[in-house]
Design an enzyme around this catalytic site. Sequence first.
Site: not given
Length: 395
Positions: A175, A235, A203
Amino acid sequence: MRDFAHEIEQRKRAGLYRTRRLVSGPQQPELTADGRALLSFCSNDYLGLANHPNNIEALKNALPETGLGGAASHLVCGHHDAHHRLEERLADFTRRSSALFFSTGYMANVGVISALVGRGDTVFSDRLNHASIIDGCILSRARVRRYAHGDVEALETMLADTSGHKVVVTDGVFSMDGDVAPLKALARVCKAHDALLIVDDAHGIGVLGPQGRGSVLEAGLSEDEVPVLIGTLGKAVGTSGAFVAGPALLMDYLVQKARTYIYTTAMPPAMAAATCASLDLIEVDDQRRAHLNGLIARFREGAQALGYELMPSYTPIQPIMIGGNEEALALSQALEQQGVMVTAIRPPTVPEGQARLRVTLSAAHSEAHVARLLAALSECRVLRDLSDSEQVAAL
């Protein structure tokens, strides 16, 4: 209370003090923060789906059917058929046998790790893993061994020297650095040394791999090679919650053992319905990912031409390495004066001496947005160079 106040003052002097921004309106590149219009490059909404009209409509349409709150835990009366449909959709999307819907990514990591490893076991963790993975390892009460970032050779030596039940856990995309774990090599050594591999692809889901199915499938790895896949939905998916996916037996085991799943109220079922709609968009919209990849390439080319130090990342996470805490804060503040918001990341989130600006790009950004960011970075570089020249002249 004096001790707390003293520690806060120490954090301020060290350039480590943290503050919250008050954002008004929806999450989008051009947003209002603390009453000021800013162009944001610090959101994890990588595909621009947090404010997508189809997802908002799906949420609105689900509310009359599902109501608002989850009302109870999944094991009491909170497991709605909307949750069940989402779990089936997530299993299909990730090409896995089964999936389990958690309330947050932090809860998923803590619950899964502490359920699958315990006293007398050993868990191996990459040194740059996310805080939720680190906490899951600590709370498991297993022996924790950390290996150097991405160092598969070091990990293999550690595995060979360790007996008993072994679990290896890694981020898929890291990240703060934006790089991708060496998943093929990790799967190989885990198989050779009878270790269970857990990948947190928070991610990577939505961004990497075929149809955005994540870093594990981008690496061509199966459920047999990576038995446990964790992902977040807040996300690139643009909604809220998290999931773990893998063999049905493991999902059943987590229902029995994962405390962060058992002892919490279920997420609003309407959010599950909106997430299914978002996954539908992700699966078919390769053009959105292509646009994002083009923006990443444009940013990297422009920032490096300006003399900024970037990290080797091809993901939407594009850190600008600064080093000092105060210097990172100063650049962040200088950009904000030009109407561009990029957050300074400092220890303990990153190692000492590795403070940075964490630029994140989204498919909702335009080429004009990236040009504006690069122009602001160029202006900051000119101002810094002028300041350095003034200091030399003063000497």
